[in-house]
Design a protein around this motif. Structure first.
Motif, short mmCIF file in Angstrom:
data_model
loop_
_atom_site.label_atom_id
_atom_site.label_comp_id
_atom_site.label_asym_id
_atom_site.label_seq_id
_atom_site.Cartn_x
_atom_site.Cartn_y
_atom_site.Cartn_z
N PRO A 102 0.82 -1.24 0.00
CA PRO A 102 0.00 0.00 0.00
C PRO A 102 0.85 1.27 0.00
N LEU A 103 2.06 1.18 0.60
CA LEU A 103 2.89 2.38 0.66
C LEU A 103 3.63 2.64 -0.63
N ILE A 104 3.86 1.59 -1.40
CA ILE A 104 4.72 1.73 -2.57
C ILE A 104 3.95 1.85 -3.88
N ASP A 105 2.56 1.75 -3.76
CA ASP A 105 1.78 1.74 -5.00
C ASP A 105 1.80 3.10 -5.70
N VAL A 106 2.14 4.21 -4.98
CA VAL A 106 2.21 5.52 -5.64
C VAL A 106 3.50 5.66 -6.44
N HIS A 107 4.41 4.71 -6.26
CA HIS A 107 5.67 4.73 -7.03
C HIS A 107 5.71 3.46 -7.90
N PRO A 108 5.24 3.54 -9.11
CA PRO A 108 5.16 2.32 -9.96
C PRO A 108 6.51 1.63 -10.13
N ALA A 109 7.60 2.36 -10.28
CA ALA A 109 8.91 1.73 -10.49
C ALA A 109 9.32 0.92 -9.27
N LEU A 110 9.11 1.52 -8.09
CA LEU A 110 9.45 0.79 -6.86
C LEU A 110 8.53 -0.41 -6.68
N ALA A 111 7.28 -0.28 -7.11
CA ALA A 111 6.35 -1.40 -7.00
C ALA A 111 6.81 -2.57 -7.89
N ARG A 112 7.33 -2.20 -9.06
CA ARG A 112 7.83 -3.28 -9.94
C ARG A 112 9.05 -3.94 -9.32
N GLU A 113 9.93 -3.14 -8.75
CA GLU A 113 11.12 -3.71 -8.13
C GLU A 113 10.74 -4.60 -6.94
N LEU A 114 9.75 -4.16 -6.16
CA LEU A 114 9.29 -5.01 -5.05
C LEU A 114 8.70 -6.31 -5.58
N GLY A 115 7.99 -6.21 -6.70
CA GLY A 115 7.43 -7.44 -7.30
C GLY A 115 8.54 -8.39 -7.77
N THR A 116 9.61 -7.79 -8.29
CA THR A 116 10.75 -8.62 -8.73
C THR A 116 11.36 -9.35 -7.55
N VAL A 117 11.56 -8.60 -6.43
CA VAL A 117 12.13 -9.23 -5.23
C VAL A 117 11.21 -10.34 -4.74
N SER A 162 18.46 -7.33 -6.09
CA SER A 162 17.14 -6.74 -6.33
C SER A 162 16.68 -5.91 -5.11
N VAL A 163 16.96 -6.48 -3.92
CA VAL A 163 16.59 -5.72 -2.71
C VAL A 163 17.42 -4.44 -2.62
N ALA A 164 18.70 -4.52 -3.02
CA ALA A 164 19.54 -3.33 -2.99
C ALA A 164 19.02 -2.28 -3.97
N GLU A 165 18.58 -2.76 -5.16
CA GLU A 165 18.01 -1.81 -6.13
C GLU A 165 16.73 -1.17 -5.56
N LEU A 166 15.93 -2.02 -4.87
CA LEU A 166 14.70 -1.47 -4.25
C LEU A 166 15.05 -0.41 -3.20
N GLN A 167 16.04 -0.72 -2.38
CA GLN A 167 16.45 0.25 -1.36
C GLN A 167 16.97 1.54 -1.99
N GLN A 168 17.73 1.37 -3.07
CA GLN A 168 18.25 2.57 -3.72
C GLN A 168 17.13 3.41 -4.32
N GLY A 169 16.14 2.70 -4.90
CA GLY A 169 14.98 3.44 -5.44
C GLY A 169 14.23 4.18 -4.34
N ILE A 170 14.10 3.48 -3.18
CA ILE A 170 13.42 4.16 -2.06
C ILE A 170 14.24 5.35 -1.60
N LEU A 171 15.55 5.21 -1.54
CA LEU A 171 16.41 6.32 -1.13
C LEU A 171 16.32 7.47 -2.12
N ASP A 172 16.26 7.13 -3.43
CA ASP A 172 16.11 8.19 -4.43
C ASP A 172 14.78 8.95 -4.24
#
Length: 590
Positions: A102-117, A162-172
């Motif tokens: 629910p928190l990441i759905d406003v960021h489609p790119a991060l949502a895709r990365e979370l789905g990948t993880v 993948s988790v590192a990419e997700l964290q980096q996206g969240i940090l961005d």
């Protein structure tokens, strides 16, 4: 400025300035509200979304690492307890997915990365972790370790990446949100500074405008008004500035013109009044001198006439006594006429002398108890009351300031007249009462005599004015004139009560003492505070109402001749003689 602008009123100018400032401030406020809402949204994203996502992504990585470590440890030891972190980590992993989605759905790119993880982790458990666990349980630790190959480790490293990419996206996203917050905050500061500048500029413009449009014109108008106030009433007042001030100056100048006109008229009137006052002063001085001469003449004349009158009366009486019966009847009648005329002239002179002395020969005012005065009056009129079978009563009377001899003379005249002008075959009754009316005592002398017609009510107080012949009622006709002068000398007034049903009522007023007025007010206040209390029988004292009768009065005035007949209203109307305050002819008893 154009003629249109110059014709603007002060109100219109101020309203226009305030409207412009209001529009600018309104636009600024609207923009600030929009920017503040955007800033609040960025803060909400940073605090309520990006921050928790960053923490949960780190926890997700830890959970995945715990699962991989637990699987490797179980493959080495075969101890089921070493596999517990794997089971708990899988459950916690699913909880983290449910919390982060629910928190990441406003960021489609991060949502895709979370789905990948999520997909990689699920594939790792299905292809690596679960087969290792099954092989270890079934075939022992060697079988389980055989499945943990470099390829398996690489696949888990892919999950880590993948988790590192997700964290980096969240940090961005977090840094982007912080930049957005900084940008919107800067915009808010700029807008606030702009609003402050608008207010400052508007204030400066308003101050300059007020100084130009209000202060200067008002100062100029005030200076011109001061010149007029200092006496230059011919100075023309000219206005400047807005139309209101010009109109105000025109109104003030119109007022100046009217004041100047009124002052000119006042000066003329004052000069005329001063001339009239000088004439009045001369006339007043002449009147004072004339009155003084008249009083002196009356006094001297009355004294100078006494001696010849006494001589005439004495010799006439001597002739009457010595030659009575020796001459003819007509001679005796002539001598009787002469004696009666001389005696009447003596009474007239004595009454005139008494009248002239009122207010001229004074003993000073003292507090006089009218009850005591009535006692003296009763003694003076005793013989007349006995002769006429008259009854004299009085209620409780007040104490006033005055001269006791004059007040005794006043009441004695009223009572004597009431007894004199009685009805035939009706015993006279005279009652004197008092009541408080305002700040004066009103004294009332009521009788049951012949009364007086209303048209003669004003004539009876004129000196020597009679309504009957001297044969009907004896006297000189000066009694009520003396009574009126005594009352007025004491600051009161006297009149005939024409509304009396029977007889005559003479009323006169005398100023009340301060203590009587205070007592009356206290009684009224007490009655107002206790309306249900029964009011006691008031005597004509402090409350100003007549009380019960005191003594029966004694009859007659000392030295007064008793009336020889009652007389009627018709007889009094036919004669121009003086009428008594109680309804009959009044005279001073000597």
């Amino acid at each position: 400025m154009t003629a249109r602008q110059l014709s603007w009123t002060l109100r219109r100018r101020v309203v226009a300035l305030l409207a412009v400032v209001g529009v600018l401030l309104g636009v600024s406020v609207a923009v600030e509200i929009a920017v503040a809402a955007k800033n609040r949204e960025h803060i909400h994203t940073l605090l309520d979304r990006t921050g928790p996502l960053r923490i949960q992504s780190q926890e997700l990585l830890n959970v995945l690492v715990d699962q991989e470590t637990a699987v490797r440890g179980y493959a080495v030891t075969g101890d089921r307890e070493d596999l517990e972190p794997y089971v708990q980590g899988a459950e916690r992993e699913q909880q983290l997915y449910r919390s982060m989605e629910p928190l990441i759905d406003v960021h489609p790119a991060l949502a895709r990365e979370l789905g990948t993880v999520k997909a990689q982790a699920a594939d790792w458990r299905r292809t690596i972790a679960e087969p290792v666990v099954v092989a270890t349980e079934r075939d022992g630790t060697a079988a389980g370790q055989a499945l943990i190959t470099d390829q398996a480790r690489q696949r888990f490293d892919a999950i880590r990446a993948s988790v590192a990419e997700l964290q980096q996206g969240i940090l961005d996203q977090r840094e982007k949100g912080a930049d957005d917050i900084y940008r919107t905050s800067s915009i808010l500061v700029v807008l606030l500074i702009a609003a402050a500048l608008v207010v400052v500029v508007a204030g400066a413009v308003l101050l300059i405008s007020l100084n130009r449009m209000v202060v200067r014109p008002l100062t100029s108008l005030a200076e011109q008004i001061r010149e007029v106030a200092e006496g230059d009433y011919q100075h023309h007042i000219a206005g400047s500035g807005p139309p209101e001030f010009e109109q105000l100056a025109a109104d003030v100048d119109a007022m100046r013109q009217k004041i100047a006109k009124d002052l000119a008229e006042v000066r003329e009137a004052r000069e005329s009044i001063e001339w009239v006052n000088s004439q009045l002063q001369k006339q007043a001085e002449e009147l004072v001198r004339s009155n003084r001469d008249l009083e002196q003449f009356a006094y001297v004349a009355s004294h100078d006439l006494q001696e010849p009158l006494r001589k005439v009366a004495s010799f006439c009486q001597l002739l009457q006594r010595r030659y009575a019966g020796q001459l003819d009847e007509r001679a005796d009648q002539y001598i009787a006429f002469a004696v009666d005329g001389a005696q009447r002239m003596q009474r007239l002179i004595n009454d005139l002398l008494a009248f002239s002395r009122i207010g001229r020969l004074t003993t000073g005012f003292t507090e006089v108890d009218l009850n005591k005065v009535m006692g003296d009056v009763a003694g003076q009129t005793e013989s007349a009351r006995q002769y006429a079978a008259a009854e004299l009563t009085w209620g409780e009377l007040p104490t006033i300031r005055g001269e006791e001899p004059l007040l005794t003379n006043l009441l004695a005249n009223l009572v004597s007249n009431s007894i004199k002008f009685r009805r035939p075959d009706v015993p006279p009754k005279v009652h004197v009462s008092a009541r408080l009316v305002g700040d004066e005592w009103e004294i009332r002398c009521q009788d049951n005599g012949i009364g007086i017609e209303p048209e003669f009510a004003d004539k009876i107080f004129v000196i020597f004015q009679r309504l009957h012949s001297k044969d009907a009622y004896p006297g000189t006709g000066i009694g009520l004139a003396i009574a009126k002068k005594i009352v007025e000398y004491h600051g009161g007034r006297v009149w005939v009560d024409t509304d009396t049903a029977e007889g005559t009522a003479i009323r006169f007023t005398l100023p009340a003492l301060p203590e009587d007025l205070e007592a009356a007010r206290a009684a009224e206040q007490q009655a107002a505070e206790a309306p249900a209390a029964e009011a006691p029988a008031a005597e004509a004292s402090d409350a100003g109402k007549p009380a019960a009768a005191a003594d029966p009065a004694v009859e007659g005035a000392a030295g007064a001749e008793p009336p020889r007949q009652g007389g009627s209203r018709a007889e009094r109307a036919d004669d121009a003689s003086q009428s008594d305050s109680t309804g009959g002819v009044k005279e001073t008893v000597t």
